[in-house]
Design a protein around this motif. Sequence first.
Motif, PDB file in Angstrom:
ATOM      1  N   ILE A  54       0.819  -1.210   0.000  1.00 62.89           N
ATOM      2  CA  ILE A  54       0.000   0.000   0.000  1.00 62.89           C
ATOM      3  C   ILE A  54       0.859   1.270   0.000  1.00 62.89           C
ATOM      4  N   GLY A  55       2.161   1.098  -0.147  1.00 60.84           N
ATOM      5  CA  GLY A  55       3.046   2.248  -0.306  1.00 60.84           C
ATOM      6  C   GLY A  55       3.608   2.846   0.961  1.00 60.84           C
ATOM      7  N   ALA A  56       3.617   2.100   2.032  1.00 63.83           N
ATOM      8  CA  ALA A  56       4.217   2.606   3.263  1.00 63.83           C
ATOM      9  C   ALA A  56       5.717   2.741   3.067  1.00 63.83           C
ATOM     10  N   PRO A  57       6.324   3.728   3.716  1.00 66.01           N
ATOM     11  CA  PRO A  57       7.783   3.850   3.636  1.00 66.01           C
ATOM     12  C   PRO A  57       8.447   2.583   4.181  1.00 66.01           C
ATOM     13  N   ILE A  58       9.433   2.075   3.481  1.00 65.20           N
ATOM     14  CA  ILE A  58      10.056   0.804   3.825  1.00 65.20           C
ATOM     15  C   ILE A  58      10.640   0.804   5.241  1.00 65.20           C
ATOM     16  N   PHE A  59      11.300   1.887   5.616  1.00 65.80           N
ATOM     17  CA  PHE A  59      11.924   1.928   6.937  1.00 65.80           C
ATOM     18  C   PHE A  59      10.866   1.878   8.035  1.00 65.80           C
ATOM     19  N   ALA A  60       9.813   2.660   7.880  1.00 67.19           N
ATOM     20  CA  ALA A  60       8.744   2.680   8.881  1.00 67.19           C
ATOM     21  C   ALA A  60       8.066   1.314   8.976  1.00 67.19           C
ATOM     22  N   ALA A  61       7.817   0.692   7.831  1.00 64.88           N
ATOM     23  CA  ALA A  61       7.173  -0.630   7.816  1.00 64.88           C
ATOM     24  C   ALA A  61       8.075  -1.676   8.473  1.00 64.88           C
ATOM     25  N   LEU A  62       9.363  -1.599   8.195  1.00 70.50           N
ATOM     26  CA  LEU A  62      10.309  -2.551   8.766  1.00 70.50           C
ATOM     27  C   LEU A  62      10.423  -2.382  10.282  1.00 70.50           C
ATOM     28  N   ILE A  63      10.549  -1.155  10.722  1.00 67.07           N
ATOM     29  CA  ILE A  63      10.634  -0.882  12.166  1.00 67.07           C
ATOM     30  C   ILE A  63       9.355  -1.339  12.858  1.00 67.07           C
ATOM     31  N   GLY A  64       8.213  -1.046  12.252  1.00 63.83           N
ATOM     32  CA  GLY A  64       6.934  -1.470  12.822  1.00 63.83           C
ATOM     33  C   GLY A  64       6.851  -2.980  12.941  1.00 63.83           C
ATOM     34  N   ALA A  65       7.289  -3.691  11.912  1.00 65.64           N
ATOM     35  CA  ALA A  65       7.247  -5.158  11.917  1.00 65.64           C
ATOM     36  C   ALA A  65       8.174  -5.729  12.988  1.00 65.64           C
ATOM     37  N   VAL A  66       9.362  -5.189  13.096  1.00 68.82           N
ATOM     38  CA  VAL A  66      10.319  -5.676  14.088  1.00 68.82           C
ATOM     39  C   VAL A  66       9.809  -5.422  15.504  1.00 68.82           C
ATOM     40  N   ILE A 115      -1.552 -14.178   8.202  1.00 70.69           N
ATOM     41  CA  ILE A 115      -1.325 -14.369   6.764  1.00 70.69           C
ATOM     42  C   ILE A 115      -2.191 -13.405   5.958  1.00 70.69           C
ATOM     43  N   PHE A 116      -3.344 -13.028   6.508  1.00 76.26           N
ATOM     44  CA  PHE A 116      -4.263 -12.136   5.803  1.00 76.26           C
ATOM     45  C   PHE A 116      -3.773 -10.688   5.775  1.00 76.26           C
ATOM     46  N   LEU A 117      -2.688 -10.399   6.477  1.00 70.27           N
ATOM     47  CA  LEU A 117      -2.102  -9.059   6.430  1.00 70.27           C
ATOM     48  C   LEU A 117      -1.320  -8.837   5.140  1.00 70.27           C
ATOM     49  N   LEU A 118      -1.088  -9.914   4.398  1.00 63.23           N
ATOM     50  CA  LEU A 118      -0.384  -9.816   3.114  1.00 63.23           C
ATOM     51  C   LEU A 118      -1.135  -8.949   2.119  1.00 63.23           C
ATOM     52  N   ILE A 119      -2.431  -9.135   2.065  1.00 63.13           N
ATOM     53  CA  ILE A 119      -3.260  -8.426   1.090  1.00 63.13           C
ATOM     54  C   ILE A 119      -4.163  -7.465   1.850  1.00 63.13           C
ATOM     55  N   PRO A 120      -3.939  -6.156   1.663  1.00 61.38           N
ATOM     56  CA  PRO A 120      -4.681  -5.164   2.439  1.00 61.38           C
ATOM     57  C   PRO A 120      -6.201  -5.369   2.444  1.00 61.38           C
ATOM     58  N   GLY A 121      -6.781  -5.810   1.369  1.00 61.20           N
ATOM     59  CA  GLY A 121      -8.227  -6.016   1.313  1.00 61.20           C
ATOM     60  C   GLY A 121      -8.723  -7.195   2.132  1.00 61.20           C
ATOM     61  N   LEU A 122      -7.808  -8.042   2.592  1.00 61.44           N
ATOM     62  CA  LEU A 122      -8.196  -9.220   3.372  1.00 61.44           C
ATOM     63  C   LEU A 122      -7.885  -9.075   4.867  1.00 61.44           C
ATOM     64  N   ARG A 123      -7.399  -7.919   5.264  1.00 59.27           N
ATOM     65  CA  ARG A 123      -7.026  -7.703   6.673  1.00 59.27           C
ATOM     66  C   ARG A 123      -8.164  -8.038   7.637  1.00 59.27           C
ATOM     67  N   PHE A 124      -9.396  -7.796   7.197  1.00 57.44           N
ATOM     68  CA  PHE A 124     -10.548  -8.045   8.065  1.00 57.44           C
ATOM     69  C   PHE A 124     -10.641  -9.520   8.485  1.00 57.44           C
ATOM     70  N   LEU A 125     -10.041 -10.408   7.707  1.00 56.22           N
ATOM     71  CA  LEU A 125     -10.085 -11.835   8.031  1.00 56.22           C
ATOM     72  C   LEU A 125      -9.208 -12.206   9.231  1.00 56.22           C
ATOM     73  N   THR A 126      -8.423 -11.259   9.710  1.00 58.01           N
ATOM     74  CA  THR A 126      -7.635 -11.536  10.915  1.00 58.01           C
ATOM     75  C   THR A 126      -8.561 -11.763  12.116  1.00 58.01           C
ATOM     76  N   ILE A 127      -9.820 -11.419  11.966  1.00 60.23           N
ATOM     77  CA  ILE A 127     -10.806 -11.673  13.017  1.00 60.23           C
ATOM     78  C   ILE A 127     -10.902 -13.172  13.327  1.00 60.23           C
ATOM     79  N   LEU A 128     -10.491 -14.003  12.380  1.00 57.34           N
ATOM     80  CA  LEU A 128     -10.489 -15.453  12.604  1.00 57.34           C
ATOM     81  C   LEU A 128      -9.567 -15.839  13.768  1.00 57.34           C
ATOM     82  N   GLY A 129      -8.646 -14.963  14.093  1.00 57.71           N
ATOM     83  CA  GLY A 129      -7.760 -15.199  15.231  1.00 57.71           C
ATOM     84  C   GLY A 129      -8.494 -15.247  16.562  1.00 57.71           C
ATOM     85  N   LEU A 130      -9.733 -14.766  16.574  1.00 58.05           N
ATOM     86  CA  LEU A 130     -10.519 -14.808  17.806  1.00 58.05           C
ATOM     87  C   LEU A 130     -10.852 -16.238  18.244  1.00 58.05           C
TER      88      LEU A 130
END
Length: 183
Positions: A54-66, A115-130
């Motif tokens: 989705i175009g996030a800055p690479i450094f910010a995305a990497l720091i956030g992930a770590v 795994i659903f965080l891979l595709i921004p449109g599928l993020r809502f499926l992370t609710i399955l983690g409940l």
Amino acid sequence: MNLVERVKGIILTPKTEWTQIAGEPGDAAYLFRNYVAILAAIPAVCGFIGAMLIGAPIFAALIGAVIKYLLTFVVVYIVAWIVDLLAPTFGSQKNFANALKLTVYSYTPSWLAGIFLLIPGLRFLTILGLYGLYLLWLGLPPLMKTPPEKTIVYTIAIVVCAIILAILIGLVLGALIGLHGFM
């Protein structure tokens, strides 16, 4: 413990799996190294890739992930400590090793749903983690020796504490380094 078999067991046959887990040692180093470190990488890596898409800055995305990845270990440990601390309140047996196993394996669906965080449109499926809430509820009697009549209230107390912990961590990180968009 075979990672794939454990994941399959905890997701598909949790009652049987919790009984087996109850008889295993709860070595923190082993659980963190052989289970948490691997599964917690799923949402961290997939979230990073999804942020890049989705175009996030690479450094910010990497720091956030770590940071999210590292905080997973902290949160799992603190939630296990809370489970153990609350045990006597709900007629349960204090046992940190079992509280840690309960916490680690209850987070499995949440990590897999990452795994659903891979595709921004599928993020809502992370609710399955409940589904992990159900696993937590099922795991309390065999691991913490919780009486059946207190299991639901104990589960709710743990979940409320975990939510408060997540909010506090998010607020502190947001105030300190401005990563609230990645938490």
